[in-house]
Structure formats: structure tokens, C-alpha cells
Design a protein around this motif. Sequence first.
Motif, PDB file in Angstrom:
ATOM      1  N   PHE A 102       0.826  -1.214   0.000  1.00 49.10           N
ATOM      2  CA  PHE A 102       0.000   0.000   0.000  1.00 49.10           C
ATOM      3  C   PHE A 102       0.864   1.271   0.000  1.00 49.10           C
ATOM      4  O   PHE A 102       0.347   2.379   0.086  1.00 49.10           O
TER       5      PHE A 102
ATOM      6  N   GLU B   2      -9.279  -1.874  -0.314  1.00 49.78           N
ATOM      7  CA  GLU B   2      -8.767  -1.280   0.916  1.00 49.78           C
ATOM      8  C   GLU B   2      -7.733  -0.206   0.594  1.00 49.78           C
ATOM      9  O   GLU B   2      -7.339   0.584   1.447  1.00 49.78           O
ATOM     10  N   HIS B   3      -7.311  -0.189  -0.683  1.00 46.03           N
ATOM     11  CA  HIS B   3      -6.401   0.855  -1.134  1.00 46.03           C
ATOM     12  C   HIS B   3      -7.010   2.252  -0.904  1.00 46.03           C
ATOM     13  O   HIS B   3      -6.269   3.217  -0.777  1.00 46.03           O
TER      14      HIS B   3
ATOM     15  N   GLN C  46      -6.433   3.224   2.713  1.00 42.74           N
ATOM     16  CA  GLN C  46      -4.970   3.266   2.817  1.00 42.74           C
ATOM     17  C   GLN C  46      -4.410   4.530   2.161  1.00 42.74           C
ATOM     18  O   GLN C  46      -3.473   5.145   2.674  1.00 42.74           O
TER      19      GLN C  46
ATOM     20  N   ARG D 280      -2.527   7.493   4.191  1.00 39.21           N
ATOM     21  CA  ARG D 280      -1.185   7.904   3.783  1.00 39.21           C
ATOM     22  C   ARG D 280      -1.147   9.370   3.359  1.00 39.21           C
ATOM     23  O   ARG D 280      -0.087   9.993   3.372  1.00 39.21           O
TER      24      ARG D 280
ATOM     25  N   ASN E 214      -8.267  -0.697  10.162  1.00 38.65           N
ATOM     26  CA  ASN E 214      -7.018   0.044  10.179  1.00 38.65           C
ATOM     27  C   ASN E 214      -6.984   1.091  11.298  1.00 38.65           C
ATOM     28  O   ASN E 214      -6.119   1.978  11.296  1.00 38.65           O
TER      29      ASN E 214
END
Lengths: 468, 198
Positions: free
Chosen positions: B35, B79-80, B83, B87, B109
Amino acid sequence: MSGRQNLFNRVWDLHTVRTMASGQTQLFIGQHLIHEVTSPQAFQMLRDRGLKVMFPERTLATVDHIIPTDNQARPFHDLLAEEMMSAIERNCREFGVTLLNLNDNRQGIVHIVGPEQGLTQPGITLACGDSHTSTHGAFGCIAFGIGTSQVADVLASQTMALGRPKVRRVGVDGKLHPGVFAKDVILHIIRKLGVQGGVGFAYEFAGSTFDAMTMEERMTVCNMSIEGGARCGYINPDQTTVDYLRGRPFSPQGAEFDRAAKWWLDLASKPDAEFDHKVSLQAADIEPTVTWGINPAQSVGVNEPIGAVSTFPAEEQKGIQEALDFMELKELQKLRGVKIDVAFIGSCTNGRISDLREAAKIAEGRKVSPHVKALVVPGSQLVRAQAEAEGLHEIFKAAGFQWREAGCSMCLAMNPDKLQGREICASSSNRNFKGRQGSPTGRTLLMSPAMVAAAAIEGAVADVREMM
Amino acid sequence: MQKVEQVTGRAVPLPLDDIDTDRIIPARYLRCVTFEGLGEHAFEDDRQQDSKHPFDDVRYKGASVLVAGRNFGCGSSREHAPQALVRWGIKAMIAESFAEIFFGNCTSNGVPCVCVTADAVKQLAAAVTANPQVPVTVDLPVLEVRCGNLKFACTMPASAHSSLTTGQWDFLAQLVEAGDEVLATAKKLPYLNGFVSA
């Protein structure tokens, strides 16, 4: 009480391992399917913790999203895609998971392969790191799309943590008009119930319209449950389900099949089963349906004008106008006659043999409009082989369609099949989101495969009923 | 895992409905095996078409709370998407509602997603737009969102709330612990036992 339990709750209870500290259920997953996009990070999570796959024989892997549908020679031109291929090959080898790779004639889109192989069965729970996992509910199982962390959960424990959803019975009764397909039924349902109407619910699709459908049609309906917000959608198992499963490679065989069929049929929700909510729609109201906007609820009948912006709820009007502007369409406009650049037949929604047969009936003896790029992409290698055995590929090629290898292709922008610039695509896929088909400004009109074929020939959105 | 109780930080307003995960992270960035590096591509296609996109607006640089509309995160299960947002710097999200898979991915997460009314979204977005420096607090123990003089009740499903506030959002560790019970469940499933018990 259990006599009044709907199928969903009965299957849920059967798979409940325990109630977790959070109040969620730890749910056993009977069948796990994985593909190259959402699994590499999950395997790494297992590696980081020194965990193994608990039931390697209950996970099956295939490759679909990133693979080219023209030149499949390895290494792929796209080195990032090649790296993902290497990763799933290495991960499956290391963790003992069976991979249906490109050189295996069972390879294809994960939601086409599972049912085709008889892995998708009534009464099981099924999970896959892909939102269109709802497809498998067509068999009367509970099937959930999950994220990568949950892929790791299922790999390591064969379970996942989940809150029990409510169950809504979505009833559709009556006979569909000629030229109206399963795709139109689900687009109509989403239009009526909205893109977030199903959040918190599992949808049970029930009624005489679904009873009359083939398994492939039922898969098209359940596939798009998630587009209505419902993570899970299902149809009760019946004789059609049993007949489809008989003789499939992973189906029970012999006397075991007969015992299985008895159990499957008994799982179906009974007429007095209880639901948290019920809605009822009529098949006769459904027209060949086309989306005009940027979410799958923004659709109309092919001859019906898009609603006036002022007729939408006040808080939605800004979004409606933005969708129209993006699509370069106007309120009160009809979709029929809107010029298209690309026609795409395929995807986990409509890439099965019956979809290709319906499209071929329209294509036969006609020509794709000269300005249209038209693609037919079978959902699996077995679908492709069957279509070739029936001569469908010759019909498509003679009409000017490109005949491709199996994969997700232009449904999403992860392989070389992409829209360019402002192109507008008549598509048998499932999402008309901005940028979905690979160009940030590309435009998608969702419709049935037969309608896509009609549009390819007309060069513009057409009414398939006039070509039947 | 760490308890997630309060997130306080500047906010970035994106009060639109039905933002799907293809828009949050375009599919071409899913061609990856980790990721890492997704943050800079969050909302990339939207940003290219809108020079005033909040994720490019220097006033919101360093924001850690996202304010969104209805049905945020619908569509693909990738789920990217969370993520990429994490980030980029997001640590908590406030919206009128969330799509289910996206919500679960965030909880896995340790990212709290709370729901407020449409009117509260509007007021929060207006307050943050007027003064991007104003801190916004998502307070899980009391289920409240605060921003300057504004204070709104928020909701979150009890299971996610309890998992986050007790630090038990590492579901994988908990699931693996119950190995014996998992095997016991497998033993009673007709399809794993030749359908003889069916």
C-alpha cells in the motif's frame, strides 16, 4: 421459530463460531476466492505474523483484473501487472493455495469461475476481496465482498468478524417484457431503492420473476446488489439451482449430491418467513434501462426522458446537475440516439455464455457502426470455448466486434482495455463511476449486453426491441 | 492495539454525496503489491479536473480529519482507498453516512468513521472553509464532534465503537485465537461432512 427464519439468518446461525468482544459475529467462511489485486498485501500480513493459511483447500485463486485480453504473453508489457502476477504465483505456491492461472483452461473472472466450477453452492458462506462477490448469492449462499485486511482474516482463520445485517425481501413478480433482461431488472431495483438504500441490509430477491430466471440471470441480479448498497444479495435455491450444480467439478457427486440437493432445497425461505423489511415491484414496469449519470441508480428506460433536475429532492439537485454536466447530457433528454464511441460486452455482471448468445442474436447479419470500437470479452476461458463451439465468435467477428481472451477488461481500468479522453461507452458492466473505465473523463452508459450490441450497430443508444 | 478515543486536527471539507472508491483511488494505482505510496494519488483524477480540489488546496495541507457527505466510500471493496487517505494524512472521517465495506476497512485500520446529520456536515464544512486552521475533534467516548463553537452528536455502530475505544481492532489476532471453536463449527457444517448430518 426456525421455520420462520429466512435463509440468510439460518445460514448465518449455522456458520456462527462465537460472539466477539465487540458484539460482532465470528463467522465461518465456507469458500474463499482470491485474485491478484486484493491478495498480495494480505499474504504479507500473514508472513509478518508468522501465520499459515488455515484451510488452504477452501481458498481458490484466479487472475482476472490486470490481465491483458489481447496479447497474454509473459512477461506482460505492463511491468506492474507482471509483478502482481509473480506475487500471486509465489503466494499461492508458498501457502498451498490452488491457482487457476492463465495456462489453466478454468481461468476467468473470479465470480464466473466459482459458479462454473461448482464451488458456489447453496447454504455456504463465501467471501472474496471484491465487492461483486454478491454475485454468488444467486445460489442461495451468503456471499460478501471484503477488504484486504479481511482477506488476511479469512486466509489465517477461515473466519471473519461481521455484524449481522438486516434482511430486506425485494419482491419482483410477473413476466418480463421481450427485450427486458436480468440487467434491466437490477438497474430498475437500484433506481427505485437508491445506491445507498441497501446499506445495512442483505437483499433477498424473491418472487415469480426471479423464479423464472436461469442461474446466469440470477447471477447478474445478485452481482449488482452492492451497487444498491447491499453488501450481500441472494436468491433462494430451487430446482433450477440443483440442476445447474449437477455434474460440476466441485459439486458433490452420486449419493452425496442427492443428500446435498435435499438440504439445499430445504434452506429456502418459507412463505411465512420473517424479514426486517419488504418491498414489492412489478416486472411489467421494467423497460430496457440505461444509466445517464455517474452512479448506477441514475438510470431511465431507453425511451424515457431523464427527469427534470427540479423533480429530484433539493439536497440531491446539485449532484444531479454535476452528473449531467460530466456526461454532457441535459435534463429531459432521452438516452436513445446518444452517440457512442465504444461498446463493451463482458464483465462479472454480463460475461457469461447466455449474455454472449443474446448479444450475438442482435449482432448476427449486421455491422458495427464504423465509428464504434466494439469488444466482446468472455468472462472465462470456458465461456470463450463454449461460445466458439457455438460459432458465436464468428458472428461477432463478422459484425466487426473484437473477440478477446477472458478477463475483467474494460469494466475497470487495470489492464490495457481503457477508454480514451471523453469517449462514451455502452457497457454491459456494473459501474458508471467517473473514471471507472480508465479515462478520468471517460463516460459510461450501463445497459444489458443485447442493448450494448444494438448500440454498437446503431452507433448510438438504441432500443433493442426494434432489432429482435 | 492502541485505543482510539480522540482525534483532533485540522479538517479538509469534501461535502459531496456518493463519492466512490474509484474516485478516492483510481484503479490504475491498484497495480501494486504493497500500500506504500498511495497517499499522493488520493483523488488524483478529481484533482486533475478541478484545480480547486480541497486535497490540492494549501490551506488544508496537513489536515487529518475528512468531512464528507452521504454514502462516502461506495463501490469497490479496495482497501487501497482508506490506505490512500491514511497515507495522505487522514486519521478520522466524519460524514452523513459511509458505505459498509469502506467503513469496515477503516475500522480494521484503526481509523474512526463517525456519522453526523446532513446539516452538521454542512455547518462543519462551512466552519472549516471559513477558517481552515480551526481544529476539529472526533471524540469517541462521548460520541461527539467539536469544532470551535460547534458541537454535534455523532453515531458509530456499537461494535466498531467498542473495538476502537478498547484497542481491540486487531481482528486477525482475535479470530486466530478461536482456532478450536472454528474447527468445531466446521465439524457441524453439512457441506464439510458429506451432507450426512443434513
